[in-house]
Design a protein around this motif. Structure first.
Motif, mmCIF file in Angstrom:
data_model
loop_
_atom_site.group_PDB
_atom_site.id
_atom_site.type_symbol
_atom_site.label_atom_id
_atom_site.label_comp_id
_atom_site.label_asym_id
_atom_site.label_seq_id
_atom_site.Cartn_x
_atom_site.Cartn_y
_atom_site.Cartn_z
ATOM 1 N N SER A 1 0.838 -1.201 0.000
ATOM 2 C CA SER A 1 0.000 0.000 0.000
ATOM 3 C C SER A 1 0.870 1.247 0.000
ATOM 4 C CB SER A 1 -0.916 0.017 1.231
ATOM 5 O OG SER A 1 -0.186 0.306 2.406
ATOM 6 N N LEU A 2 0.309 2.317 -0.513
ATOM 7 C CA LEU A 2 1.000 3.605 -0.529
ATOM 8 C C LEU A 2 1.162 4.143 0.887
ATOM 9 C CD1 LEU A 2 2.208 5.876 -2.238
ATOM 10 C CD2 LEU A 2 -0.113 6.839 -2.451
ATOM 11 N N GLU A 3 0.187 3.902 1.735
ATOM 12 C CA GLU A 3 0.249 4.385 3.112
ATOM 13 C C GLU A 3 1.433 3.760 3.851
ATOM 14 O OE1 GLU A 3 -2.721 5.009 6.951
ATOM 15 O OE2 GLU A 3 -3.239 3.549 5.388
ATOM 16 N N THR A 4 1.603 2.456 3.709
ATOM 17 C CA THR A 4 2.696 1.778 4.414
ATOM 18 C C THR A 4 4.058 2.250 3.929
ATOM 19 O OG1 THR A 4 1.376 -0.212 4.854
ATOM 20 C CG2 THR A 4 3.764 -0.457 4.888
ATOM 21 N N ILE A 5 4.251 2.323 2.624
ATOM 22 C CA ILE A 5 5.566 2.718 2.118
ATOM 23 C C ILE A 5 5.876 4.170 2.498
ATOM 24 C CG2 ILE A 5 4.807 3.483 -0.179
ATOM 25 C CD1 ILE A 5 8.041 1.559 0.731
ATOM 26 N N SER A 6 4.872 5.016 2.567
ATOM 27 C CA SER A 6 5.095 6.409 2.963
ATOM 28 C C SER A 6 5.525 6.496 4.424
ATOM 29 C CB SER A 6 3.824 7.230 2.738
ATOM 30 O OG SER A 6 3.457 7.229 1.372
ATOM 31 N N LEU A 7 4.897 5.712 5.284
ATOM 32 C CA LEU A 7 5.287 5.678 6.694
ATOM 33 C C LEU A 7 6.691 5.095 6.862
ATOM 34 C CD1 LEU A 7 1.902 4.474 8.223
ATOM 35 C CD2 LEU A 7 2.971 6.699 8.603
ATOM 36 N N LEU A 8 7.010 4.051 6.102
ATOM 37 C CA LEU A 8 8.344 3.459 6.182
ATOM 38 C C LEU A 8 9.414 4.453 5.766
ATOM 39 C CD1 LEU A 8 8.111 -0.206 4.819
ATOM 40 C CD2 LEU A 8 8.794 0.526 7.112
ATOM 41 N N ALA A 9 9.144 5.187 4.720
ATOM 42 C CA ALA A 9 10.127 6.162 4.232
ATOM 43 C C ALA A 9 10.495 7.180 5.303
ATOM 44 C CB ALA A 9 9.574 6.882 2.997
ATOM 45 N N ASP A 10 9.573 7.449 6.211
ATOM 46 C CA ASP A 10 9.821 8.434 7.272
ATOM 47 C C ASP A 10 10.579 7.852 8.463
ATOM 48 O OD1 ASP A 10 8.562 10.466 5.889
ATOM 49 O OD2 ASP A 10 6.610 10.107 6.821
ATOM 50 N N VAL A 11 10.461 6.522 8.701
ATOM 51 C CA VAL A 11 11.024 5.967 9.942
ATOM 52 C C VAL A 11 12.274 5.118 9.740
ATOM 53 C CG1 VAL A 11 8.778 5.983 11.084
ATOM 54 C CG2 VAL A 11 9.535 3.901 9.916
ATOM 55 N N VAL A 12 12.528 4.639 8.527
ATOM 56 C CA VAL A 12 13.685 3.771 8.296
ATOM 57 C C VAL A 12 14.969 4.605 8.271
ATOM 58 C CG1 VAL A 12 14.827 2.256 6.623
ATOM 59 C CG2 VAL A 12 12.388 1.981 7.107
ATOM 60 N N LYS A 13 15.966 4.171 9.049
ATOM 61 C CA LYS A 13 17.212 4.927 9.193
ATOM 62 C C LYS A 13 18.417 4.228 8.577
ATOM 63 C CE LYS A 13 15.503 6.730 13.610
ATOM 64 N NZ LYS A 13 15.704 6.745 15.096
ATOM 65 N N PHE A 14 18.233 2.978 8.148
ATOM 66 C CA PHE A 14 19.329 2.214 7.575
ATOM 67 C C PHE A 14 18.864 1.572 6.265
ATOM 68 C CE2 PHE A 14 19.781 2.309 12.166
ATOM 69 C CZ PHE A 14 21.087 2.775 12.314
ATOM 70 N N PRO A 15 19.775 1.331 5.324
ATOM 71 C CA PRO A 15 19.369 0.815 4.017
ATOM 72 C C PRO A 15 18.684 -0.552 4.099
ATOM 73 C CG PRO A 15 21.605 1.679 3.938
ATOM 74 C CD PRO A 15 21.219 1.646 5.383
ATOM 75 N N LEU A 16 17.590 -0.684 3.377
ATOM 76 C CA LEU A 16 16.910 -1.966 3.243
ATOM 77 C C LEU A 16 16.213 -2.025 1.886
ATOM 78 C CD1 LEU A 16 13.639 -1.383 3.722
ATOM 79 C CD2 LEU A 16 14.332 -1.365 6.119
ATOM 80 N N THR A 17 15.778 -3.219 1.517
ATOM 81 C CA THR A 17 15.181 -3.453 0.197
ATOM 82 C C THR A 17 13.683 -3.668 0.336
ATOM 83 O OG1 THR A 17 17.238 -4.447 -0.581
ATOM 84 C CG2 THR A 17 15.249 -4.900 -1.868
ATOM 85 N N ILE A 18 12.942 -3.116 -0.589
ATOM 86 C CA ILE A 18 11.484 -3.220 -0.586
ATOM 87 C C ILE A 18 11.024 -4.078 -1.763
ATOM 88 C CG2 ILE A 18 9.303 -1.971 -0.854
ATOM 89 C CD1 ILE A 18 10.619 -1.428 1.811
ATOM 90 N N TYR A 19 10.129 -5.023 -1.467
ATOM 91 C CA TYR A 19 9.427 -5.786 -2.498
ATOM 92 C C TYR A 19 7.947 -5.427 -2.445
ATOM 93 C CZ TYR A 19 13.489 -8.678 -3.396
ATOM 94 O OH TYR A 19 14.740 -9.103 -3.759
ATOM 95 N N ILE A 20 7.346 -5.297 -3.607
ATOM 96 C CA ILE A 20 5.918 -4.996 -3.692
ATOM 97 C C ILE A 20 5.163 -6.305 -3.895
ATOM 98 C CG2 ILE A 20 4.112 -3.768 -4.954
ATOM 99 C CD1 ILE A 20 6.236 -1.737 -5.803
ATOM 100 N N GLU A 21 4.193 -6.556 -3.013
ATOM 101 C CA GLU A 21 3.391 -7.777 -3.155
ATOM 102 C C GLU A 21 2.324 -7.580 -4.219
ATOM 103 O OE1 GLU A 21 0.902 -11.100 -0.588
ATOM 104 O OE2 GLU A 21 1.198 -9.107 0.284
ATOM 105 N N ILE A 22 2.196 -8.565 -5.089
ATOM 106 C CA ILE A 22 1.230 -8.527 -6.180
ATOM 107 C C ILE A 22 0.145 -9.583 -5.948
ATOM 108 C CG2 ILE A 22 0.899 -8.816 -8.665
ATOM 109 C CD1 ILE A 22 2.461 -6.290 -7.880
ATOM 110 N N ASP A 23 -1.091 -9.172 -6.084
ATOM 111 C CA ASP A 23 -2.232 -10.081 -5.971
ATOM 112 C C ASP A 23 -2.542 -10.622 -7.364
ATOM 113 O OD1 ASP A 23 -4.616 -11.384 -5.603
ATOM 114 O OD2 ASP A 23 -5.718 -9.644 -4.847
ATOM 115 N N THR A 24 -2.257 -11.901 -7.571
ATOM 116 C CA THR A 24 -2.547 -12.532 -8.870
ATOM 117 C C THR A 24 -3.829 -13.362 -8.829
ATOM 118 O OG1 THR A 24 -1.103 -14.400 -8.303
ATOM 119 C CG2 THR A 24 -0.125 -12.599 -9.580
ATOM 120 N N GLY A 25 -4.588 -13.231 -7.733
ATOM 121 C CA GLY A 25 -5.857 -13.941 -7.668
ATOM 122 C C GLY A 25 -6.247 -14.473 -6.307
ATOM 123 N N TYR A 26 -5.325 -14.425 -5.330
ATOM 124 C CA TYR A 26 -5.615 -14.947 -3.995
ATOM 125 C C TYR A 26 -6.545 -14.015 -3.221
ATOM 126 C CZ TYR A 26 -4.524 -17.133 0.556
ATOM 127 O OH TYR A 26 -4.575 -17.763 1.771
#
Length: 364
Positions: A104-129
């Motif tokens: 979600s856009l809300e989660t990634i926006s909040l993470l961008a404000d609180v993360v202080k060290f480098p990490l990798t983001i993966y976007i979850e895709i709904d293919t039908g579940y």
């Protein structure tokens, strides 16, 4: 081995064979292998994966990532990020290569404000579940999430992941393959949309039924199954495995026998086996099957012997009279679990067939 209460037994040979089979599939198809450790939850079992060349893993919580970070560096938390755990996120990101999942856009926006060290983001895709994930053709949402990642100081984009959890509803290999074809093509559609702008992105695909049955993974970069390491009765019903590949059973003492009802009562209830159930053949709803004991462990289930009722500590086994006569109070029976992940989580530890106790993650 002295068993006097419910004990979860693990057959190391079967478990290692399951690991090797999946590792070989990934090697043959030129895919990386990031097994999901939420099933076995054990550093000891994790070492068996390292022996076949596995160097990265997935887990289902940040606290589980902390447990495995003692011996693993590249860890993906394959669960939508809980932003309230920002302290633990930063603690882990400072020490290991941490990969997080957003949808979600809300989660990634909040993470961008609180993360202080480098990490990798993966976007979850709904293919039908339809549990979590951005729908596979919602490019506006994907673009918005990517824009936040690009502008964040400590976030980098790793790729897309999907989980075809609805494959657990399939009955038979044909249904699994049909679902796999649809989901894989939807996933590849996302990859083709973004590969030009993100040439190093990977798409990570993970569920035990499709990865155990399908052979067509063209375009998929990474497999991420978990349950395959132990399998269970559900996977047998789906067609993912046979009984000889199930690597765990719950050993339970017989505490009572009621011949007039054709029942054995065991010390082994819902706190041990969980309440997961399924409709099995003509037996109705069951909570486990009685495994045939052998000198080396266990093999096929005993015909017409199944757990049909559970209370907190008690389990009721229905059995044919001819089989019932072979048992006495104080004997140990082996139960094939319906869902190995939940039984392992409930029991919080394994015992090998040689009597060695393997500790597991004990958080929630």
């Amino acid at each position: 081995m002295n068993i006097n209460k419910p004990v979860l037994l693990i057959d190391e040979e079967k478990c290692r064979a399951n690991i090797q089979r999946m590792a070989s599939l990934c090697a043959d198809k030129k895919m990386s292998f990031r097994p999901h450790f939420k099933t076995h939850q054990s550093l000891a079992v994790g070492k068996w994966f390292k022996e076949v060349g596995v160097s990265k893993i997935a887990v289902s919580s940040l606290s589980m990532a902390e447990y495995f970070s003692k011996e693993w560096n590249d860890i993906l938390v394959a669960f939508p990020t809980n932003v309230l755990e920002d302290e633990l996120i930063n603690h882990l990101a400072q020490r290991i290569h941490l990969n997080l999942l957003v949808e979600s856009l809300e989660t990634i926006s909040l993470l961008a404000d609180v993360v202080k060290f480098p990490l990798t983001i993966y976007i979850e895709i709904d293919t039908g579940y339809h549990r979590t994930g951005v729908y596979f053709d919602d490019y506006q949402m994907i673009d918005s999430i990517l824009e936040v990642i690009k502008n964040a100081d400590c976030l980098s984009f790793g790729g897309f992941i999907t989980h075809s959890g609805h494959s657990y509803d399939c009955l038979g290999k044909e249904e699994v393959l049909s679902l796999h074809h649809i989901n894989k093509n939807r996933f590849l559609q996302v990859k083709s949309r973004y590969i030009a702008d993100y040439s190093n992105l990977i798409i990570s695909y993970g569920d035990t039924p499709t990865t155990s049955i399908a052979d067509d993974f063209d375009g998929v970069d990474e497999l991420r199954p978990g349950n395959f390491v132990c399998y269970d009765v559900t996977q047998v019903q789906i067609g993912s495995c046979d009984f000889n590949q199930i690597a765990v059973v719950l050993a339970c003492p017989i505490i009572s026998i009621h011949k007039e009802r054709g029942e054995i009562i065991i010390y082994g209830g819902s706190v041990h086996l969980s309440k997961d159930s399924l409709k099995w053949q003509d037996k109705g709803v069951i909570y486990g099957l009685l495994a045939e004991k052998t000198e080396k462990g266990w093999c096929e289930p005993i015909e017409n012997a199944y757990v049909y009722s559970l209370s907190q500590e008690h389990g009721k086994i229905k059995m044919a009279e001819i089989e019932l006569l072979k048992y006495n109070v104080g004997q140990i029976v082996y139960i094939y679990p319906i869902h190995s992940c939940l039984v392992i989580s409930s029991m919080r530890g394994f015992t090998t067939l040689t009597g060695e106790i393997l500790d597991v993650y004990r958080g929630l």
